[in-house]
Write a protein that holds these residues in place. Structure first.
Motif, mmCIF file in Angstrom:
data_model
loop_
_atom_site.group_PDB
_atom_site.id
_atom_site.type_symbol
_atom_site.label_atom_id
_atom_site.label_comp_id
_atom_site.label_asym_id
_atom_site.label_seq_id
_atom_site.Cartn_x
_atom_site.Cartn_y
_atom_site.Cartn_z
ATOM 1 N N ALA B 48 0.832 -1.208 0.000
ATOM 2 C CA ALA B 48 0.000 0.000 0.000
ATOM 3 C C ALA B 48 0.865 1.255 0.000
ATOM 4 O O ALA B 48 0.634 2.187 -0.772
ATOM 5 C CB ALA B 48 -0.932 -0.008 1.199
ATOM 6 N N VAL B 49 1.896 1.282 0.861
ATOM 7 C CA VAL B 49 2.769 2.460 0.939
ATOM 8 C C VAL B 49 3.551 2.638 -0.365
ATOM 9 O O VAL B 49 3.674 3.750 -0.887
ATOM 10 C CB VAL B 49 3.730 2.355 2.142
ATOM 11 N N SER B 50 4.059 1.533 -0.931
ATOM 12 C CA SER B 50 4.852 1.615 -2.167
ATOM 13 C C SER B 50 4.025 2.101 -3.339
ATOM 14 O O SER B 50 4.526 2.773 -4.235
ATOM 15 C CB SER B 50 5.452 0.248 -2.513
ATOM 16 N N GLU B 51 2.727 1.741 -3.337
ATOM 17 C CA GLU B 51 1.848 2.190 -4.433
ATOM 18 C C GLU B 51 1.540 3.676 -4.316
ATOM 19 O O GLU B 51 1.253 4.327 -5.303
ATOM 20 C CB GLU B 51 0.518 1.418 -4.388
ATOM 21 N N SER B 52 1.549 4.198 -3.093
ATOM 22 C CA SER B 52 1.085 5.571 -2.922
ATOM 23 C C SER B 52 2.200 6.554 -2.582
ATOM 24 O O SER B 52 1.941 7.680 -2.194
ATOM 25 C CB SER B 52 -0.031 5.629 -1.873
ATOM 26 N N THR B 53 3.460 6.149 -2.735
ATOM 27 C CA THR B 53 4.577 7.089 -2.608
ATOM 28 C C THR B 53 5.333 7.100 -3.934
ATOM 29 O O THR B 53 5.248 6.139 -4.701
ATOM 30 C CB THR B 53 5.549 6.678 -1.483
ATOM 31 N N ALA B 62 11.797 -2.857 -1.949
ATOM 32 C CA ALA B 62 13.112 -3.296 -1.478
ATOM 33 C C ALA B 62 13.597 -2.418 -0.321
ATOM 34 O O ALA B 62 14.080 -2.925 0.701
ATOM 35 C CB ALA B 62 14.131 -3.275 -2.626
ATOM 36 N N THR B 63 13.457 -1.093 -0.483
ATOM 37 C CA THR B 63 13.891 -0.184 0.580
ATOM 38 C C THR B 63 13.114 -0.460 1.863
ATOM 39 O O THR B 63 13.688 -0.578 2.954
ATOM 40 C CB THR B 63 13.654 1.287 0.165
ATOM 41 N N PHE B 64 11.800 -0.604 1.724
ATOM 42 C CA PHE B 64 10.924 -0.825 2.868
ATOM 43 C C PHE B 64 11.273 -2.148 3.569
ATOM 44 O O PHE B 64 11.464 -2.200 4.796
ATOM 45 C CB PHE B 64 9.467 -0.864 2.376
ATOM 46 N N ALA B 65 11.385 -3.207 2.776
ATOM 47 C CA ALA B 65 11.661 -4.526 3.349
ATOM 48 C C ALA B 65 13.026 -4.546 4.022
ATOM 49 O O ALA B 65 13.183 -5.078 5.132
ATOM 50 C CB ALA B 65 11.595 -5.597 2.253
ATOM 51 N N GLY B 66 14.026 -3.938 3.364
ATOM 52 C CA GLY B 66 15.368 -3.886 3.943
ATOM 53 C C GLY B 66 15.387 -3.085 5.235
ATOM 54 O O GLY B 66 16.033 -3.470 6.209
ATOM 55 N N PHE B 67 14.646 -1.963 5.255
ATOM 56 C CA PHE B 67 14.569 -1.138 6.460
ATOM 57 C C PHE B 67 13.932 -1.906 7.608
ATOM 58 O O PHE B 67 14.428 -1.894 8.735
ATOM 59 C CB PHE B 67 13.759 0.139 6.168
ATOM 60 N N ASN B 68 12.835 -2.601 7.318
ATOM 61 C CA ASN B 68 12.171 -3.399 8.351
ATOM 62 C C ASN B 68 13.079 -4.492 8.902
ATOM 63 O O ASN B 68 13.022 -4.830 10.077
ATOM 64 C CB ASN B 68 10.905 -4.042 7.774
ATOM 65 N N ALA B 69 13.913 -5.048 8.009
ATOM 66 C CA ALA B 69 14.786 -6.155 8.425
ATOM 67 C C ALA B 69 15.974 -5.655 9.238
ATOM 68 O O ALA B 69 16.337 -6.259 10.245
ATOM 69 C CB ALA B 69 15.266 -6.922 7.199
ATOM 70 N N ALA B 70 16.586 -4.536 8.833
ATOM 71 C CA ALA B 70 17.853 -4.138 9.465
ATOM 72 C C ALA B 70 18.098 -2.633 9.454
ATOM 73 O O ALA B 70 19.234 -2.187 9.320
ATOM 74 C CB ALA B 70 19.009 -4.872 8.785
ATOM 75 N N GLY B 71 17.045 -1.833 9.575
ATOM 76 C CA GLY B 71 17.224 -0.380 9.699
ATOM 77 C C GLY B 71 17.669 0.308 8.418
ATOM 78 O O GLY B 71 17.557 -0.252 7.337
ATOM 79 N N VAL B 72 18.181 1.537 8.558
ATOM 80 C CA VAL B 72 18.534 2.367 7.407
ATOM 81 C C VAL B 72 19.551 1.670 6.499
ATOM 82 O O VAL B 72 19.378 1.609 5.279
ATOM 83 C CB VAL B 72 19.087 3.737 7.866
ATOM 84 N N ALA B 73 20.600 1.085 7.107
ATOM 85 C CA ALA B 73 21.615 0.387 6.305
ATOM 86 C C ALA B 73 20.976 -0.774 5.551
ATOM 87 O O ALA B 73 21.311 -1.032 4.390
ATOM 88 C CB ALA B 73 22.744 -0.109 7.198
ATOM 89 N N GLY B 74 20.041 -1.471 6.191
ATOM 90 C CA GLY B 74 19.337 -2.590 5.541
ATOM 91 C C GLY B 74 18.590 -2.129 4.303
ATOM 92 O O GLY B 74 18.632 -2.790 3.257
ATOM 93 N N GLY B 75 17.926 -0.968 4.398
ATOM 94 C CA GLY B 75 17.189 -0.425 3.259
ATOM 95 C C GLY B 75 18.118 -0.107 2.097
ATOM 96 O O GLY B 75 17.810 -0.405 0.944
#
Lengths: 182, 172
Positions: B48-53, B62-75
């Protein structure tokens, strides 16, 4: 250096004003890259999209890399690609960190329960369009059903399913060509 | 170690996610099964967020999933790994040929993959449906939203906002 900064800025702008997938980017690309800067003709841009169709990877990235490379070599390719992903990196990181704080809020949770229904509907909508476009013959229908069986029945990963479908299509194409020759 | 795993997994997605838009979604659902980086419900919110940003959906996911997994560096790592195969392949193509035309075999493989990708998206869609459509009122809203999308073809953001309002009003 300024040329690279300009490429970065151009694709940053395109990334910032594109909502959705690769095709949503096409009108903006036409305006910026074809009409305004004359990096390439409209025909070449459409060619580029068909190359994107037959190479792996995300189409918008493929297009940015290709145009960047044509303009300024490998440095240009990197500058253009960095430009197009940068808005996503910044905006999504901000949204994700804000969202984490507000997910406990009751009303945010209600809103997202509604939004998830909409996501299900958006996916159903896309499936309908993709089915119309991509299942045009018996072989395509067979690959579709075969892939579904492998996923549901076999519990295979998405990567494996794509790999098997690719190998199968390569083999089938080869067989068809041999039959035609005879 | 998480960083390395993120890199490898998103590199694979960049290489195998052929097509546009939501093709990265089924691969991310696989990751939700394999690691504890994010849940399937969180993934649905990410769509939902990826469709509306702004930005290409695949990159946003990818950025969102990486951030959720391991913070800013993960994203950053997940996004970098996702685009790397594209960048390398496109530079090679641009280098090798002045006027690249699709090779027949490459064409066979990629057109054959498309119906399989459709199956992947359908399978991911069923998992989203299992999370989202928990009762009869939800199913009713689903049918209504889908009908509106087919008739009016407005931007997804319009329907996502409408659904958010429905969620709050009806306390879903």
């Amino acid at each position: 250096m300024t040329e690279l900064a300009k490429l970065f800025g151009l694709f940053f702008k395109i990334g910032l004003f594109t909502f959705g997938g690769g095709y949503a980017m096409l009108p903006l690309l036409k305006a910026e890259v074809v009409a305004k800067r004359r990096f390439l003709s409209e025909e070449e841009l459409l060619d580029l999209y068909s190359i994107g169709q037959c190479t792996p990877g995300i189409i918008s990235i493929n297009v940015a890399t290709f145009i960047g490379y044509q303009q300024k070599g490998i440095g240009g390719a990197i500058a253009a690609t960095a430009g197009i992903v940068m808005p996503s990196l910044i905006i999504i990181t901000l949204v994700a960190s804000i969202l984490q704080k507000f997910m406990d809020n009751r009303y945010v949770a209600y809103a997202f329960a509604g939004i998830r229904i909409c996501v299900a509907a958006l996916i159903a909508d896309i499936i309908y369009d993709l089915a119309k476009k991509n299942i045009k013959n018996y072989m395509a229908a067979a690959v579709f059903i075969g892939a579904l069986v492998l996923l549901v029945g076999g519990g295979l990963s998405a990567v494996m399913v794509v790999f098997i479908a690719g190998a199968w299509s390569l083999g089938w194409g080869e067989i068809k060509r041999r039959i035609k020759k005879k | 170690m998480t960083y390395l795993l993120l890199f490898v997994e998103f590199f694979k997605i960049g290489l195998f996610a052929i097509g546009g838009g939501l093709v990265t979604v089924p691969f991310l659902f696989d990751l939700a099964d394999k690691y504890d980086w994010f849940s399937k419900a969180e993934l649905t919110d990410m769509i939902a967020v990826s469709e509306s940003t702004p930005g290409p959906i695949g990159v946003n996911m990818a950025t969102f999933a990486g951030f959720n997994a391991a913070g800013v560096a993960g994203g950053i790592i997940a996004t970098f790994a996702l685009v790397l195969p594209s960048v390398v392949i496109m530079i090679l193509i641009a280098k090798m040929m002045q006027k690249y035309s699709c090779n027949q075999r490459v064409h066979d493989v990629l057109s054959g993959i498309r119906p399989a990708v459709l199956a992947l998206i359908l399978f991911a869609g069923l998992q989203v449906a299992k999370i989202a459509l928990s009762g009869s009122i939800e199913i009713l809203f689903f049918a209504g939203l889908l009908a509106m999308m087919r008739i009016w073809r407005k931007s997804p953001i319009v329907y996502l906002c409408l659904a958010a309002v429905l969620g709050i009003v009806f306390r879903l």
